[in-house]
Structure formats: structure tokens, C-alpha cells
Design an enzyme around this catalytic site. Structure first.
Site, PDB file in Angstrom:
ATOM      1  N   ILE A  10       0.813  -1.223   0.000  1.00 48.27           N
ATOM      2  CA  ILE A  10       0.000   0.000   0.000  1.00 48.27           C
ATOM      3  C   ILE A  10       0.845   1.272   0.000  1.00 48.27           C
ATOM      4  N   ASP A  64       4.840  -8.660   6.352  1.00 45.10           N
ATOM      5  CA  ASP A  64       5.887  -8.797   5.341  1.00 45.10           C
ATOM      6  C   ASP A  64       5.572 -10.025   4.499  1.00 45.10           C
ATOM      7  N   GLN A  89       9.365  -6.626  -4.468  1.00 41.00           N
ATOM      8  CA  GLN A  89      10.642  -5.985  -4.807  1.00 41.00           C
ATOM      9  C   GLN A  89      10.473  -5.784  -6.304  1.00 41.00           C
ATOM     10  N   TYR A 101      16.136 -13.118  -2.771  1.00 40.76           N
ATOM     11  CA  TYR A 101      15.178 -12.301  -2.012  1.00 40.76           C
ATOM     12  C   TYR A 101      13.964 -11.974  -2.888  1.00 40.76           C
ATOM     13  N   SER A 135       2.804  -8.833 -14.315  1.00 45.04           N
ATOM     14  CA  SER A 135       3.590  -7.837 -15.037  1.00 45.04           C
ATOM     15  C   SER A 135       3.860  -8.243 -16.479  1.00 45.04           C
ATOM     16  N   GLU A 137       6.512  -7.767 -17.820  1.00 44.55           N
ATOM     17  CA  GLU A 137       7.873  -8.314 -17.832  1.00 44.55           C
ATOM     18  C   GLU A 137       7.857  -9.826 -18.042  1.00 44.55           C
ATOM     19  N   TYR A 159      13.187 -11.123 -11.351  1.00 45.47           N
ATOM     20  CA  TYR A 159      11.877 -10.524 -11.043  1.00 45.47           C
ATOM     21  C   TYR A 159      10.791 -11.143 -11.926  1.00 45.47           C
ATOM     22  N   LYS A 163       7.513 -13.404 -10.974  1.00 51.75           N
ATOM     23  CA  LYS A 163       6.137 -12.993 -11.324  1.00 51.75           C
ATOM     24  C   LYS A 163       5.445 -14.095 -12.125  1.00 51.75           C
ATOM     25  N   HIS A 189       3.284   1.398 -15.842  1.00 52.80           N
ATOM     26  CA  HIS A 189       2.428   2.555 -15.570  1.00 52.80           C
ATOM     27  C   HIS A 189       3.118   3.446 -14.554  1.00 52.80           C
TER      28      HIS A 189
HETATM   29  P1  NAP Z   1       6.381  -0.022  -5.798  1.00 53.78           P
HETATM   30  O1  NAP Z   1       6.091   1.429  -5.863  1.00 53.78           O
HETATM   31  O2  NAP Z   1       7.780  -0.498  -5.881  1.00 53.78           O
HETATM   32  O3  NAP Z   1       5.702  -0.576  -4.461  1.00 53.78           O
HETATM   33  C1  NAP Z   1       5.996  -1.856  -3.968  1.00 53.78           C
HETATM   34  C2  NAP Z   1       5.327  -2.029  -2.640  1.00 53.78           C
HETATM   35  O4  NAP Z   1       5.667  -3.348  -2.113  1.00 53.78           O
HETATM   36  C3  NAP Z   1       5.786  -1.033  -1.565  1.00 53.78           C
HETATM   37  O5  NAP Z   1       4.673  -0.712  -0.760  1.00 53.78           O
HETATM   38  C4  NAP Z   1       6.796  -1.833  -0.759  1.00 53.78           C
HETATM   39  O6  NAP Z   1       6.957  -1.374   0.563  1.00 53.78           O
HETATM   40  C5  NAP Z   1       6.120  -3.189  -0.770  1.00 53.78           C
HETATM   41  N1  NAP Z   1       7.027  -4.280  -0.420  1.00 53.78           N
HETATM   42  C6  NAP Z   1       8.237  -4.554  -0.934  1.00 53.78           C
HETATM   43  N2  NAP Z   1       8.778  -5.652  -0.355  1.00 53.78           N
HETATM   44  C7  NAP Z   1       7.871  -6.078   0.564  1.00 53.78           C
HETATM   45  C8  NAP Z   1       7.841  -7.135   1.488  1.00 53.78           C
HETATM   46  N3  NAP Z   1       8.852  -7.994   1.617  1.00 53.78           N
HETATM   47  N4  NAP Z   1       6.735  -7.277   2.280  1.00 53.78           N
HETATM   48  C9  NAP Z   1       5.696  -6.403   2.190  1.00 53.78           C
HETATM   49  N5  NAP Z   1       5.686  -5.361   1.325  1.00 53.78           N
HETATM   50  C10 NAP Z   1       6.755  -5.207   0.533  1.00 53.78           C
HETATM   51  O7  NAP Z   1       5.581  -0.794  -6.955  1.00 53.78           O
HETATM   52  P2  NAP Z   1       4.326  -0.308  -7.840  1.00 53.78           P
HETATM   53  O8  NAP Z   1       4.837   0.372  -9.049  1.00 53.78           O
HETATM   54  O9  NAP Z   1       3.341   0.359  -6.962  1.00 53.78           O
HETATM   55  O10 NAP Z   1       3.764  -1.719  -8.338  1.00 53.78           O
HETATM   56  C11 NAP Z   1       2.798  -2.431  -7.561  1.00 53.78           C
HETATM   57  C12 NAP Z   1       2.839  -3.899  -7.971  1.00 53.78           C
HETATM   58  O11 NAP Z   1       2.555  -4.025  -9.365  1.00 53.78           O
HETATM   59  C13 NAP Z   1       4.177  -4.597  -7.772  1.00 53.78           C
HETATM   60  O12 NAP Z   1       3.911  -5.924  -7.419  1.00 53.78           O
HETATM   61  C14 NAP Z   1       4.833  -4.531  -9.121  1.00 53.78           C
HETATM   62  O13 NAP Z   1       5.758  -5.588  -9.268  1.00 53.78           O
HETATM   63  C15 NAP Z   1       3.629  -4.698 -10.024  1.00 53.78           C
HETATM   64  N6  NAP Z   1       3.696  -4.084 -11.336  1.00 53.78           N
HETATM   65  C16 NAP Z   1       4.021  -2.776 -11.473  1.00 53.78           C
HETATM   66  C17 NAP Z   1       4.037  -2.194 -12.725  1.00 53.78           C
HETATM   67  C18 NAP Z   1       4.383  -0.732 -12.909  1.00 53.78           C
HETATM   68  O14 NAP Z   1       4.675  -0.355 -14.044  1.00 53.78           O
HETATM   69  N7  NAP Z   1       4.321   0.079 -11.873  1.00 53.78           N
HETATM   70  C19 NAP Z   1       3.703  -2.959 -13.851  1.00 53.78           C
HETATM   71  C20 NAP Z   1       3.357  -4.291 -13.671  1.00 53.78           C
HETATM   72  C21 NAP Z   1       3.342  -4.839 -12.409  1.00 53.78           C
HETATM   73  P3  NAP Z   1       8.036  -0.197   0.929  1.00 53.78           P
HETATM   74  O15 NAP Z   1       7.321   1.096   0.639  1.00 53.78           O
HETATM   75  O16 NAP Z   1       8.286  -0.437   2.358  1.00 53.78           O
HETATM   76  O17 NAP Z   1       9.232  -0.402   0.041  1.00 53.78           O
HETATM   77  N1  GDD Z   2      15.492   1.932 -14.009  1.00 57.70           N
HETATM   78  C1  GDD Z   2      16.234   2.380 -15.052  1.00 57.70           C
HETATM   79  N2  GDD Z   2      17.243   3.269 -14.803  1.00 57.70           N
HETATM   80  N3  GDD Z   2      15.952   1.940 -16.307  1.00 57.70           N
HETATM   81  C2  GDD Z   2      16.690   2.428 -17.324  1.00 57.70           C
HETATM   82  C3  GDD Z   2      17.725   3.343 -17.133  1.00 57.70           C
HETATM   83  C4  GDD Z   2      18.020   3.780 -15.802  1.00 57.70           C
HETATM   84  O1  GDD Z   2      18.919   4.563 -15.559  1.00 57.70           O
HETATM   85  N4  GDD Z   2      18.252   3.649 -18.335  1.00 57.70           N
HETATM   86  C5  GDD Z   2      17.575   2.951 -19.256  1.00 57.70           C
HETATM   87  N5  GDD Z   2      16.630   2.198 -18.652  1.00 57.70           N
HETATM   88  C6  GDD Z   2      15.731   1.255 -19.337  1.00 57.70           C
HETATM   89  C7  GDD Z   2      15.711  -0.148 -18.742  1.00 57.70           C
HETATM   90  O2  GDD Z   2      16.846  -0.902 -19.202  1.00 57.70           O
HETATM   91  C8  GDD Z   2      14.378  -0.671 -19.275  1.00 57.70           C
HETATM   92  O3  GDD Z   2      14.548  -1.175 -20.565  1.00 57.70           O
HETATM   93  C9  GDD Z   2      13.510   0.595 -19.345  1.00 57.70           C
HETATM   94  O4  GDD Z   2      14.394   1.709 -19.193  1.00 57.70           O
HETATM   95  C10 GDD Z   2      12.444   0.669 -18.244  1.00 57.70           C
HETATM   96  O5  GDD Z   2      13.076   0.449 -16.998  1.00 57.70           O
HETATM   97  P1  GDD Z   2      12.282   0.668 -15.615  1.00 57.70           P
HETATM   98  O6  GDD Z   2      11.684   2.020 -15.581  1.00 57.70           O
HETATM   99  O7  GDD Z   2      13.194   0.275 -14.513  1.00 57.70           O
HETATM  100  O8  GDD Z   2      11.040  -0.331 -15.739  1.00 57.70           O
HETATM  101  P2  GDD Z   2      10.968  -1.856 -16.188  1.00 57.70           P
HETATM  102  O9  GDD Z   2      10.282  -1.875 -17.517  1.00 57.70           O
HETATM  103  O10 GDD Z   2      12.248  -2.546 -16.072  1.00 57.70           O
HETATM  104  O11 GDD Z   2      10.010  -2.460 -15.072  1.00 57.70           O
HETATM  105  C11 GDD Z   2       8.844  -1.754 -14.649  1.00 57.70           C
HETATM  106  O12 GDD Z   2       7.736  -2.178 -15.420  1.00 57.70           O
HETATM  107  C12 GDD Z   2       7.372  -3.545 -15.252  1.00 57.70           C
HETATM  108  C13 GDD Z   2       6.177  -3.828 -16.173  1.00 57.70           C
HETATM  109  O13 GDD Z   2       6.626  -4.039 -17.470  1.00 57.70           O
HETATM  110  C14 GDD Z   2       8.658  -2.031 -13.152  1.00 57.70           C
HETATM  111  O14 GDD Z   2       7.626  -1.224 -12.673  1.00 57.70           O
HETATM  112  C15 GDD Z   2       8.274  -3.486 -12.907  1.00 57.70           C
HETATM  113  O15 GDD Z   2       7.942  -3.667 -11.534  1.00 57.70           O
HETATM  114  C16 GDD Z   2       7.048  -3.801 -13.785  1.00 57.70           C
HETATM  115  O16 GDD Z   2       6.647  -5.138 -13.596  1.00 57.70           O
END
Ligand code: NAP
Ligand code: GDD
Length: 338
Positions: A10, A64, A89, A101, A135, A137, A159, A163, A189
Site C-alpha cells: 500500500i 511482510d 521488490q 530475495y 507484469s 515483464e 523478477y 512474477k 504505468h
Molecule cells: P512499488 O512502488 O515499488 O511498491 C511496492 C510495494 O511493495 C511497496 O509498498 C513496498 O513497501 C512493498 N514491499 C516490498 N517488499 C515487501 C515485502 N517484503 N513485504 C511487504 N511489502 C513489501 O511498486 P508499484 O509500481 O506500486 O507496483 C505495484 C505492484 O505491481 C508490484 O507488485 C509490481 O511488481 C507490479 N507491477 C508494477 C508495474 C508498474 O509499471 N508500476 C507494472 C506491472 C506490475 P516499501 O514502501 O516499504 O518499500
Molecule cells: N530503471 C532504469 N534506470 N531503467 C533504465 C535506465 C536507468 O537509468 N536507463 C535505461 N533504462 C531502461 C531499462 O533498461 C528498461 O529497458 C527501461 O528503461 C524501463 O526500466 P524501468 O523504468 O526500470 O522499468 P521496467 O520496464 O524494467 O520495469 C517496470 O515495469 C514492469 C512492467 O513491465 C517495473 O515497474 C516493474 O515492476 C514492472 O513489472
């Protein structure tokens, strides 16, 4: 009586938007937070005072994803109608540094939660519904563009592998135990609440700081990767819709447009009338051992069955994030007395 929801993760980006959405729908919302030496509740503090219409404030519980006993205790105490599992994570590159982890929290964590829910449902004759934050991913080195629910998974990081395991377990609990268990396969997003080490936010945060003179360099990795970027506020609505259907299933949530990191960079810096070439350098530390080159989703199933479609365009998303981060940089400047 409103429904009761429990959200893991959350304190994250999506957790905060989802909690806001559910509270606006008169849910009683509970969240799981993990213990930390510093407060991690910045994104949800405003919800702990209740919503504008005088609804119940958000309630938080320590827990956790690595601790099955604790998760069971929370389920028993809260007795939710809907559980949204957003905890993870969630950083792909960091998962290469912490593979074990990541697998534990992202993969096994889901199993712990599913078991707690199955057991609770059985003992109390209840029907808790479960949402898994899947995801794009998982598609990884995808065989087709755009990717849809039927596209084969080819995960390319610890990761993504975790997933994919969580996805399969969610389907398994649906089929084996009749659990209402949903997999949202969400493409990237973003928002002004995005974590600062994801590429979009890293770019907009740096652009704002460069504009006001607080920073003069931005180190990035692969600029050619392409992602299907949408607005997090739109995506949490899809999560909720999936949980309101008669039957549970798996849904791709995406915009259907893909853009490179380079394009994001150009548009973000252009908005502040900055030439990104003057500030950006490539740092190999930000490259990944295996990259996902292109993600682009086909959300027609969600459009048809949920009536969902994204509202915020790519250009609007970049503008929203740049403007918020310029304001943040100006606040930072003022706090330094400059
Ligand atoms: P985020 O901002 O990284 O938030 C992750 C949340 O998980 C945080 O509240 C974090 O707590 C908590 N968490 C991490 N490790 C934990 C543990 N061991 N036990 C309990 N809580 C833990 O991620 P988000 O962008 O909101 O994404 C939400 C979910 O959607 C994630 O599962 C992510 O993998 C998935 N997802 C995200 C995207 C995207 O583009 N954003 C796309 C596809 C899927 P702390 O605040 O304490 O770190
Ligand atoms: N983080 C990061 N930092 N990414 C970089 C950088 C940098 O400095 N430079 C280039 N990139 C490129 C990464 O190699 C990747 O191809 C792209 O930018 C997006 O990286 P992230 O923003 O870290 O997102 P992600 O696509 O790897 O993963 C996110 O989206 C997933 C859904 O497709 C995360 O939110 C995941 O939790 C989520 O599942």
C-alpha cells in the site's frame, strides 16, 4: 455496509492510487506495511485521516511477504472481501543483485497469501477474492507484438521469473480450489508518485532539478528499450473492475502504444526547453544482464469485458510528471534558501 479491502504494497505507487479509489467507493481499506527504520508512508499519509465524505480512515498493519504467520494473522483480523496483492521488490535491475530475495517476496510471497486465504475461506465459509499484480515483464523476449493474454511468457530477469511463478500459482488456486483469483498483467504505468529509480521518474525528476540548477548530469542505461507506458491512476481502476466480475480471469492492461526511453527523454526535456544531449551520459551500471527490448500490449479483452480503456495519453503522462517534478525541484530550491 461497504466492502472491506486489504492491500499489500500500500505504501507504493499503485497502493496509494488504489487505496484512494477504494475509499472513494466507500470501502473500508486496510494496508500491509513492513517495518522500516524510516517512515515509508509518504504516499498515503493523507488517507490516514479518512476521506472527504467522512469515511473510515485507512488502517495499517505491520506485515511482510516473507512472513506467512503474520499474513495469516492479518487476514483473520481484517476479514477482507477483497485482497489486492501489490507488494513486491519491483525493480527489475535490482532483482539481478538480489535474485533469491526477489523470488521469495515476489514468488513465494504470493503462495503464502493464497494459502492464508484458502484456509480462511474454508474454515469460515467465506469467499475472499484475490488480485495478483502481474507484469508485462513476464512476456520478456516476446514472440509477438503486441502481447496479449495468450502470448507465451519468456521472462528475462529474476523478477520476471518470480512474477511468472506467482501468475501460475494464482491460476492454479483458481482451478484447484475454485478461488476467485485474478491476474492483472499490467504494462508499465507511471505517475508523479513513481519511485525515483524507475526510468521515467528518474528522467522527469532530473529534468526538473537541472532546470532549476540543482543538478547537471543524468546517468542512464539503455535508451533504445521500448515500453508501453500508461498512467497508474487509470490502471488501478482496471484492477478494481477485474475484481467485480462474475468470474475471475487474466487480463492484459496496456495502452497499445510503445515508445523508446530516448523518446521519453526528448519529450520530457523539450517541455522544459532543455537539450537532453547536453546532460545525459550512458553509465553501464544501469544496463541489465538481459534486456526486454520491446513491450506493447493488446488490452482488447479488458476493453470488451471490463469496459476499461486508458484516459491519459503518453504525451499527457510525460507532461504531468515533468510539471510535478519541476514544482518539486522549486520547493527543494526554496528549502535550501536559494
Ligand atoms: P512499488 O512502488 O515499488 O511498491 C511496492 C510495494 O511493495 C511497496 O509498498 C513496498 O513497501 C512493498 N514491499 C516490498 N517488499 C515487501 C515485502 N517484503 N513485504 C511487504 N511489502 C513489501 O511498486 P508499484 O509500481 O506500486 O507496483 C505495484 C505492484 O505491481 C508490484 O507488485 C509490481 O511488481 C507490479 N507491477 C508494477 C508495474 C508498474 O509499471 N508500476 C507494472 C506491472 C506490475 P516499501 O514502501 O516499504 O518499500
Ligand atoms: N530503471 C532504469 N534506470 N531503467 C533504465 C535506465 C536507468 O537509468 N536507463 C535505461 N533504462 C531502461 C531499462 O533498461 C528498461 O529497458 C527501461 O528503461 C524501463 O526500466 P524501468 O523504468 O526500470 O522499468 P521496467 O520496464 O524494467 O520495469 C517496470 O515495469 C514492469 C512492467 O513491465 C517495473 O515497474 C516493474 O515492476 C514492472 O513489472
Amino acid at each position: 455496509m461497504g466492502k472491506v479491502a486489504l492491500i499489500t504494497g500500500i505504501t507504493g505507487q499503485d497502493g496509494s492510487y488504489l487505496a484512494e479509489l477504494l475509499m472513494s467507493k466507500d470501502y473500508e481499506v486496510h494496508g500491509v506495511v513492513r517495518r522500516s527504520s524510516s517512515f515509508a508512508t509518504g504516499r498515503i499519509d493523507h488517507l490516514r485521516r479518512g476521506n472527504e465524505s467522512g469515511g473510515r480512515p485507512l488502517e495499517l498493519h505491520y506485515g511482510d511477504m516473507g512472513d506467512a504467520t503474520g499474513l495469516r494473522g492479518i487476514i483473520e483480523e481484517v476479514r477482507p472481501d477483497e485482497v489486492y496483492n501489490l507488494a513486491a521488490q519491483s525493480h527489475v535491475r535490482i532483482s539481478f543483485d538480489q535474485p533469491e530475495y526477489t523470488a521469495d517476496v515476489v514468488g513465494l510471497g504470493v503462495l503464502r497469501l493464497l494459502e492464508a486465504i484458502r484456509d480462511h475461506n474454508q474454515r469460515h465459509n467465506r469467499a475472499i477474492r484475490f488480485y495478483q499484480a502481474g507484469s508485462s515483464e513476464m512476456f520478456g523476449k516476446a514472440e509477438e507484438v503486441p502481447q496479449r493474454e495468450t502470448t507465451r511468457f519468456h521472462p528475462r530477469s529474476p523478477y520476471a521469473c518470480a512474477k511468472a511463478y506467482a501468475h501460475s500459482q494464482t491460476v492454479n488456486y483458481r482451478e484447484a480450489y475454485g478461488l476467485f483469483a485474478v491476474n492483472g498483467i499490467l504494462f508499465n504505468h507511471e505517475s508523479p508518485r513513481r519511485g525515483e529509480n524507475f526510468v521515467t521518474r528518474k528522467i522527469t525528476r532530473s529534468a526538473g532539478r537541472i532546470k532549476v540548477g540543482l543538478q547537471d548530469k543524468l546517468l542512464l542505461g539503455n535508451l533504445e528499450a521500448k515500453r508501453d507506458w500508461g498512467f497508474a491512476g487509470d490502471y488501478v481502476e482496471a484492477m478494481w473492475l477485474m475484481m467485480q466480475q462474475d468470474e475471475s480471469g487474466d487480463y492484459v492492461i496496456a495502452t497499445g502504444e510503445t515508445h523508446s526511453v530516448r523518446e521519453f527523454l526528448e519529450i520530457a526535456f523539450d517541455r522544459l526547453k532543455l537539450d537532453w544531449n547536453k546532460y545525459v551520459a550512458i553509465d553501464p551500471r544501469h544496463l541489465r544482464p538481459a534486456e526486454v527490448d520491446i513491450l506493447c500490449g493488446d488490452a482488447s479483452k479488458a476493453r470488451k469485458l471490463l469496459g476499461w480503456k486508458p484516459r491519459v495519453s503518453f504525451e499527457q503522462l510525460v507532461a504531468m510528471m515533468v510539471d510535478a517534478d519541476l514544482e518539486l525541484a522549486n520547493r527543494e530550491l526554496r528549502s535550501l534558501g536559494r
